[in-house]
Design a protein around this motif. Sequence first.
Motif, PDB file in Angstrom:
ATOM      1  N   LEU A  99       0.841  -1.197   0.000  1.00 54.30           N
ATOM      2  CA  LEU A  99       0.000   0.000   0.000  1.00 54.30           C
ATOM      3  C   LEU A  99       0.876   1.247   0.000  1.00 54.30           C
ATOM      4  O   LEU A  99       1.941   1.277   0.614  1.00 54.30           O
ATOM      5  CB  LEU A  99      -0.914   0.006   1.222  1.00 54.30           C
ATOM      6  N   ILE A 100       0.414   2.287  -0.683  1.00 58.36           N
ATOM      7  CA  ILE A 100       1.160   3.541  -0.751  1.00 58.36           C
ATOM      8  C   ILE A 100       0.180   4.716  -0.687  1.00 58.36           C
ATOM      9  O   ILE A 100      -0.878   4.687  -1.299  1.00 58.36           O
ATOM     10  CB  ILE A 100       2.030   3.593  -2.028  1.00 58.36           C
ATOM     11  N   SER A 101       0.539   5.741   0.081  1.00 62.62           N
ATOM     12  CA  SER A 101      -0.350   6.900   0.269  1.00 62.62           C
ATOM     13  C   SER A 101      -0.100   7.949  -0.805  1.00 62.62           C
ATOM     14  O   SER A 101       0.889   7.886  -1.546  1.00 62.62           O
ATOM     15  CB  SER A 101      -0.137   7.512   1.657  1.00 62.62           C
ATOM     16  N   LEU A 102      -0.974   8.927  -0.866  1.00 61.47           N
ATOM     17  CA  LEU A 102      -0.878  10.005  -1.857  1.00 61.47           C
ATOM     18  C   LEU A 102       0.414  10.803  -1.669  1.00 61.47           C
ATOM     19  O   LEU A 102       1.062  11.182  -2.644  1.00 61.47           O
ATOM     20  CB  LEU A 102      -2.094  10.927  -1.735  1.00 61.47           C
ATOM     21  N   ASN A 103       0.797  11.043  -0.421  1.00 59.71           N
ATOM     22  CA  ASN A 103       2.023  11.802  -0.143  1.00 59.71           C
ATOM     23  C   ASN A 103       3.256  11.076  -0.680  1.00 59.71           C
ATOM     24  O   ASN A 103       4.170  11.696  -1.217  1.00 59.71           O
ATOM     25  CB  ASN A 103       2.193  12.031   1.367  1.00 59.71           C
ATOM     26  N   GLU A 104       3.285   9.746  -0.513  1.00 58.24           N
ATOM     27  CA  GLU A 104       4.419   8.952  -1.001  1.00 58.24           C
ATOM     28  C   GLU A 104       4.466   8.926  -2.521  1.00 58.24           C
ATOM     29  O   GLU A 104       5.545   8.881  -3.116  1.00 58.24           O
ATOM     30  CB  GLU A 104       4.332   7.528  -0.458  1.00 58.24           C
ATOM     31  N   ASN A 122      12.245  -2.188 -14.215  1.00 59.21           N
ATOM     32  CA  ASN A 122      12.090  -2.172 -12.738  1.00 59.21           C
ATOM     33  C   ASN A 122      11.381  -0.919 -12.221  1.00 59.21           C
ATOM     34  O   ASN A 122      11.690  -0.421 -11.134  1.00 59.21           O
ATOM     35  CB  ASN A 122      13.458  -2.306 -12.049  1.00 59.21           C
ATOM     36  N   LYS A 123      10.433  -0.420 -13.008  1.00 60.03           N
ATOM     37  CA  LYS A 123       9.645   0.733 -12.575  1.00 60.03           C
ATOM     38  C   LYS A 123       8.566   0.272 -11.599  1.00 60.03           C
ATOM     39  O   LYS A 123       7.938  -0.769 -11.798  1.00 60.03           O
ATOM     40  CB  LYS A 123       8.983   1.410 -13.777  1.00 60.03           C
ATOM     41  N   THR A 124       8.337   1.053 -10.555  1.00 59.22           N
ATOM     42  CA  THR A 124       7.270   0.731  -9.604  1.00 59.22           C
ATOM     43  C   THR A 124       5.944   1.218 -10.164  1.00 59.22           C
ATOM     44  O   THR A 124       5.805   2.393 -10.519  1.00 59.22           O
ATOM     45  CB  THR A 124       7.534   1.393  -8.233  1.00 59.22           C
ATOM     46  N   ILE A 125       4.978   0.305 -10.249  1.00 61.19           N
ATOM     47  CA  ILE A 125       3.663   0.636 -10.794  1.00 61.19           C
ATOM     48  C   ILE A 125       2.694   0.873  -9.636  1.00 61.19           C
ATOM     49  O   ILE A 125       2.525   0.017  -8.775  1.00 61.19           O
ATOM     50  CB  ILE A 125       3.131  -0.508 -11.685  1.00 61.19           C
ATOM     51  N   ILE A 126       2.089   2.047  -9.632  1.00 60.06           N
ATOM     52  CA  ILE A 126       1.079   2.385  -8.624  1.00 60.06           C
ATOM     53  C   ILE A 126      -0.283   2.347  -9.297  1.00 60.06           C
ATOM     54  O   ILE A 126      -0.559   3.112 -10.217  1.00 60.06           O
ATOM     55  CB  ILE A 126       1.296   3.800  -8.022  1.00 60.06           C
ATOM     56  N   MET A 127      -1.125   1.437  -8.859  1.00 60.97           N
ATOM     57  CA  MET A 127      -2.461   1.288  -9.443  1.00 60.97           C
ATOM     58  C   MET A 127      -3.487   1.989  -8.555  1.00 60.97           C
ATOM     59  O   MET A 127      -3.412   1.895  -7.325  1.00 60.97           O
ATOM     60  CB  MET A 127      -2.804  -0.193  -9.589  1.00 60.97           C
ATOM     61  N   TYR A 128      -4.434   2.653  -9.193  1.00 59.72           N
ATOM     62  CA  TYR A 128      -5.484   3.309  -8.409  1.00 59.72           C
ATOM     63  C   TYR A 128      -6.804   3.329  -9.173  1.00 59.72           C
ATOM     64  O   TYR A 128      -6.844   3.229 -10.395  1.00 59.72           O
ATOM     65  CB  TYR A 128      -5.070   4.739  -8.017  1.00 59.72           C
ATOM     66  N   GLY A 129      -7.898   3.441  -8.394  1.00 56.73           N
ATOM     67  CA  GLY A 129      -9.244   3.592  -8.951  1.00 56.73           C
ATOM     68  C   GLY A 129      -9.978   4.606  -8.104  1.00 56.73           C
ATOM     69  O   GLY A 129      -9.356   5.457  -7.465  1.00 56.73           O
ATOM     70  N   ILE A 165      -0.698  -0.535  -4.456  1.00 59.63           N
ATOM     71  CA  ILE A 165      -2.060   0.009  -4.531  1.00 59.63           C
ATOM     72  C   ILE A 165      -2.091   1.353  -3.812  1.00 59.63           C
ATOM     73  O   ILE A 165      -1.644   1.453  -2.660  1.00 59.63           O
ATOM     74  CB  ILE A 165      -3.083  -0.949  -3.891  1.00 59.63           C
ATOM     75  N   ALA A 166      -2.612   2.357  -4.476  1.00 57.52           N
ATOM     76  CA  ALA A 166      -2.721   3.685  -3.866  1.00 57.52           C
ATOM     77  C   ALA A 166      -3.911   3.721  -2.915  1.00 57.52           C
ATOM     78  O   ALA A 166      -5.025   3.360  -3.293  1.00 57.52           O
ATOM     79  CB  ALA A 166      -2.874   4.744  -4.942  1.00 57.52           C
ATOM     80  N   THR A 167      -3.661   4.155  -1.685  1.00 56.45           N
ATOM     81  CA  THR A 167      -4.739   4.235  -0.678  1.00 56.45           C
ATOM     82  C   THR A 167      -5.414   5.601  -0.776  1.00 56.45           C
ATOM     83  O   THR A 167      -5.292   6.449   0.109  1.00 56.45           O
ATOM     84  CB  THR A 167      -4.180   4.010   0.733  1.00 56.45           C
TER      85      THR A 167
END
Length: 205
Positions: free
Chosen positions: A52-57, A106-113, A136-138
């Motif tokens: 999990l990753i937050s908007l700030n990160e 090796n790019k980090t993929i951040i998925m969000y909905g 996953i973006a929280t």
Amino acid sequence: MKELEKTKRISIASVLFILVVLIGLLTYKRPKHMYAVNSKTTLENITTENYLISLNEIENSDVILIDIRNQYEFEKGHLNNALNMYAPEILNEENTGILEELKSTNKTIIMYGNTPEEVVVPFMILHQLGYQNLKIATIKNSYSQNKLITQNIVVEKSEADINAFISESIKKAALQPKPTPKVIKTPKKIIPIKKKKKMPVEGGC
């Protein structure tokens, strides 16, 4: 003569069977997408790793954003520099090419909905296909006067040790004595037998 005919039929049937097998092998196409990780390992990974990753990160990281909403919602408003990959079409040829390129670099993929729950299914599918660079973006997306509003939300992550819980449950079940089943005796029904009435003697002297 009959035995010779029988032998010929068996030979022809064998040849035909071999031809069918060969044709099947030659025309067989390997599926484009093969699971690299089974469901059990996937569940173990997502319960132990921080995915999990937050908007700030997100704002402070060099990552690739993937919006899994449909094209209408994406065009209505999305995060800066996000790519649109609608969840049901995430494994089409174009999207697969992009994902493979991101994987190789090796790019980090951040998925969000609109909510993190929307991302769970495509996240699990890609994870099982061998994409380990996923998060996953929280966040929660909503609209106010046709303007996208993105907010951080808190997602509770279970800290419980599932394996330890299962082991403890098995131990408790083994220690507890099994209840002995009670035998309920049903009283026997006594059916009274009716005495037959004696018929009067017919005739006379």
